[in-house]
Write a protein that holds these residues in place. Sequence first.
Motif, PDB file in Angstrom:
ATOM      1  N   LEU A 227      42.421  39.630  47.169  1.00  0.00           N
ATOM      2  CA  LEU A 227      41.374  38.844  46.495  1.00  0.00           C
ATOM      3  C   LEU A 227      40.440  39.687  45.616  1.00  0.00           C
ATOM      4  N   PRO A 228      39.868  40.793  46.120  1.00  0.00           N
ATOM      5  CA  PRO A 228      38.982  41.568  45.240  1.00  0.00           C
ATOM      6  C   PRO A 228      39.705  42.057  43.995  1.00  0.00           C
ATOM      7  N   LEU A 231      40.351  39.141  41.530  1.00  0.00           N
ATOM      8  CA  LEU A 231      39.124  38.776  40.829  1.00  0.00           C
ATOM      9  C   LEU A 231      38.794  39.816  39.767  1.00  0.00           C
ATOM     10  N   PHE A 235      38.592  38.952  35.842  1.00  0.00           N
ATOM     11  CA  PHE A 235      37.352  39.175  35.107  1.00  0.00           C
ATOM     12  C   PHE A 235      37.583  40.141  33.943  1.00  0.00           C
ATOM     13  N   TRP A 380      28.743  33.103  30.036  1.00  0.00           N
ATOM     14  CA  TRP A 380      29.060  31.826  30.663  1.00  0.00           C
ATOM     15  C   TRP A 380      30.522  31.491  30.446  1.00  0.00           C
ATOM     16  N   ILE A 383      32.821  33.576  32.683  1.00  0.00           N
ATOM     17  CA  ILE A 383      32.954  33.113  34.068  1.00  0.00           C
ATOM     18  C   ILE A 383      33.809  31.849  34.125  1.00  0.00           C
ATOM     19  N   GLY A 387      37.353  31.364  36.014  1.00  0.00           N
ATOM     20  CA  GLY A 387      37.613  30.292  36.970  1.00  0.00           C
ATOM     21  C   GLY A 387      38.952  29.628  36.713  1.00  0.00           C
ATOM     22  N   PHE A 391      42.485  29.723  39.292  1.00  0.00           N
ATOM     23  CA  PHE A 391      43.327  28.659  39.829  1.00  0.00           C
ATOM     24  C   PHE A 391      44.749  28.773  39.308  1.00  0.00           C
TER      25      PHE A 391
ATOM     26  N   LEU B  15      36.604  26.574  46.284  1.00  0.00           N
ATOM     27  CA  LEU B  15      35.897  27.844  46.090  1.00  0.00           C
ATOM     28  C   LEU B  15      34.823  28.028  47.159  1.00  0.00           C
ATOM     29  N   TYR B  42      34.181  45.336  49.352  1.00  0.00           N
ATOM     30  CA  TYR B  42      34.662  44.681  48.126  1.00  0.00           C
ATOM     31  C   TYR B  42      34.704  43.172  48.303  1.00  0.00           C
ATOM     32  N   LEU B  43      34.882  42.752  49.545  1.00  0.00           N
ATOM     33  CA  LEU B  43      34.941  41.305  49.784  1.00  0.00           C
ATOM     34  C   LEU B  43      33.601  40.642  49.497  1.00  0.00           C
ATOM     35  N   SER B  46      33.718  39.906  46.079  1.00  0.00           N
ATOM     36  CA  SER B  46      34.606  38.774  45.834  1.00  0.00           C
ATOM     37  C   SER B  46      33.905  37.457  46.115  1.00  0.00           C
ATOM     38  N   GLY B  49      31.752  36.696  43.307  1.00  0.00           N
ATOM     39  CA  GLY B  49      32.551  36.246  42.171  1.00  0.00           C
ATOM     40  C   GLY B  49      32.990  34.805  42.328  1.00  0.00           C
ATOM     41  N   VAL B  50      33.455  34.473  43.532  1.00  0.00           N
ATOM     42  CA  VAL B  50      33.917  33.101  43.801  1.00  0.00           C
ATOM     43  C   VAL B  50      32.758  32.116  43.650  1.00  0.00           C
ATOM     44  N   ALA B  52      30.113  32.546  41.798  1.00  0.00           N
ATOM     45  CA  ALA B  52      29.766  32.453  40.372  1.00  0.00           C
ATOM     46  C   ALA B  52      30.694  31.471  39.670  1.00  0.00           C
ATOM     47  N   ILE B  53      31.985  31.533  40.019  1.00  0.00           N
ATOM     48  CA  ILE B  53      32.935  30.615  39.396  1.00  0.00           C
ATOM     49  C   ILE B  53      32.599  29.173  39.780  1.00  0.00           C
ATOM     50  N   LEU B  55      29.748  27.985  40.573  1.00  0.00           N
ATOM     51  CA  LEU B  55      28.524  27.606  39.867  1.00  0.00           C
ATOM     52  C   LEU B  55      28.828  27.227  38.421  1.00  0.00           C
TER      53      LEU B  55
END
Lengths: 510, 233
Positions: A227-228, A231, A235, A380, A383, A387, A391, B15, B42-43, B46, B49-50, B52-53, B55
């Motif tokens: 996951l990290p 992401l 990004f 904005w 991000i 997103g 997905f 999310l 790091y999580l 994450s 980040g999740v 923020a997405i 939001l």
Amino acid sequence: MSIQLSIIGGFLEAGKTTFIQNLLKGGNDRYSSKKTVLICCEQGFEEYRESTLKRYNTVLININDIRVLDRSFICSVIEEHDPDRILIEYNGTWPIGEFLKIRLPSGCCISNIYFIADASNFALYMSNMKSIMTEQISNSDIVILNRDKSLDSVEKANIKRAIKAVNRQTKVIYHIKDYQMLQGNNKDISGFIFAALLLMLYLFFTSVKNTGSAFISIFLGILIQALPFILLGIFISSFLQVFASDEKIAKVFSRFKWVGFPAAVIMGIFFPVCDCAMAPICSRLAGKGVPVYYVLTFLLSAPVVNPVVIMSTYYAFHDKPEVVFMRVGLGIVIALMVGLILKFAGVTKEYAINERVLETPCSGGYIENLSQEGFIGKLWMLIRHAGMEFFNVGSYIVVGAFITSLLQTFLSRELFSAAGIGGHLELLIMLGAAVFMSVCSTSNAFIARGFSYSFPTHGIVCYMVMGPMLDLKNILMLSASFKKKFLIELFVMLIVIAVFIFSIAATFFS
Amino acid sequence: MKKVNKEILAQITILLLIASLLTQAIITGKIKHYVNIHIVKYLWFSIAGVMAIALSLLPSLFRPKRRNNILPCAILAIPVLAGAINVTAPVDGADIKSNTGQIQHEQDSNLSGIVNISDDEYLNWYTDAYKNPNKYDNKTVRIKGTVFRMDGFSSNEFIPARMSMVCCAADLVPYGFLCRYKDAEKFRNGEWVYVTAKIKVEYEPHMKKEMPILYGISVTPAQKPENELIYPY
């Protein structure tokens, strides 16, 4: 009594009025004696004739302002005329999303949204009015293309592909004349299928858990550790998308001729991330116009020259430092071979990458018309874009991790350490392990150490080098933006090269 | 009431579930069964980040779309479901943990001339003994590990091992040396034991090299250590 509501969208002069008149006349028995209300939001070249309207029992209402179109308006229309169906000739410059916001009165539902387009100037509109056009296409059920006589089959196929890239679920139809009124298919059975699927998975997970098997732990472990990195990857990829212009990036790479290959290898040193982060970055680079052969060289060599990977390999094989050199050396050789083959084969961006990344600004179709002005606006956008990619890519890695952990749990490692396997079979078993059991480039050296008691050195190096390149979940992640055909060719090519290279390596080590 | 975009709603839900399950797993410490503890920092990024997405999706929530593509959300719901099932699993009794230290302490005082390897020292001891086996030749040690057996072990052989996690649960590998003990059969696989044994450096037939081999003096049942797994990096 349900009232069917259809929206007919499209730009001025696209042929909406003609299409609606065909709808009215159309041999559809269901409506022959029934009442229609036609709400017209745009006056085009062609006008509705009084006689036609009268003959087909139709009331015409003209409106000129999108603000008029709301719930109370629809209610009053229904009250006044009591129609069996409502047709809306929608203004080509109004977003359909605005209409979808309206809570329709009960008994009234949207049966179909049509988008009518003039095929002969489709490309022109697509480049000039992209955002409004993609908005309308993304919300339509059926796209009808008119005036296609001047186009050849390639052009027609291109338009169709561009539409499918925006909205995969829509139907694309040429030849308005042949078109029969399609009935709205609003039954959403997919919801039930998902519910059933989730229930099955729930039962599967609980039963697996009760047997004390490590399946869930492995499955979640792979995903959580990835996951990290995922992401980070999306990004960076979104950053490239929003802040770096296509021309700039492509220009940097077009300056290199042959130097591009070593440059791509060296670049990998500065991306000390897990291989899971590479898929979105590389898709973006290729989409930006960086030649596919450089991108692939970068993608394949990055997990090999990654300093963290080199360190972990050294720790795992501190008694055999030659393994580290073999891993890095052979990995670079394979990455360069693939890059050069792709260059000589003349693989282009169109051949390798899905249009979704190519033709629309965003991989998942349509994002609302966000302002990209200023730093905050861009941030904005970044991000929001991340997103969508999350997905897009996320679903592939879940599938990959699921299969990998299934195989890891139910095909035991002892199978791989079965003694008495000889010759080339060992290499093939290691390649199989690379596809299904390459957890992560930074840790597969430790799994490889486990193999080292029953497999020869070249087989272990083969597993470590090919793991990040052939890993099932990585390939699946790439298929979010690369074409499946290209990926299969790449996969086969990598296996052939691996067998070739490691068979040679074997003669040196035996 | 406004109309809601179902696709966006599903995405935001997924999310938020991911973020909350991860936070819960980190706070309760369950996370260390899945990934190396060093990944935890790091999580946190994450999770940010999740969030923020999630939001960034909020403004789109009230912009309905004709066609909703729920498939990616449904697929991402699979790990969320798996995580939810596993997080609610009964945690091992806290009383066992609190006892651990006491038992160890009592037994420590009874022994002399034996090098006691505590739970936290195990990793360093193992790596050192693996690299420099001769340093430990003829020493007597007392270690704790789980009983681990491989195909081809004789009835008096087992490995008192600690499972080591480099990256995640998929790469668990046992760290331990072969132990020969007359009553080895009494202990089931996965049982936690104290092993007091004399180390002899000999040829190890399974690894095909010279390695320390433990000759068991006594093997007694033990409590699970606080950190079951060891993390080499």
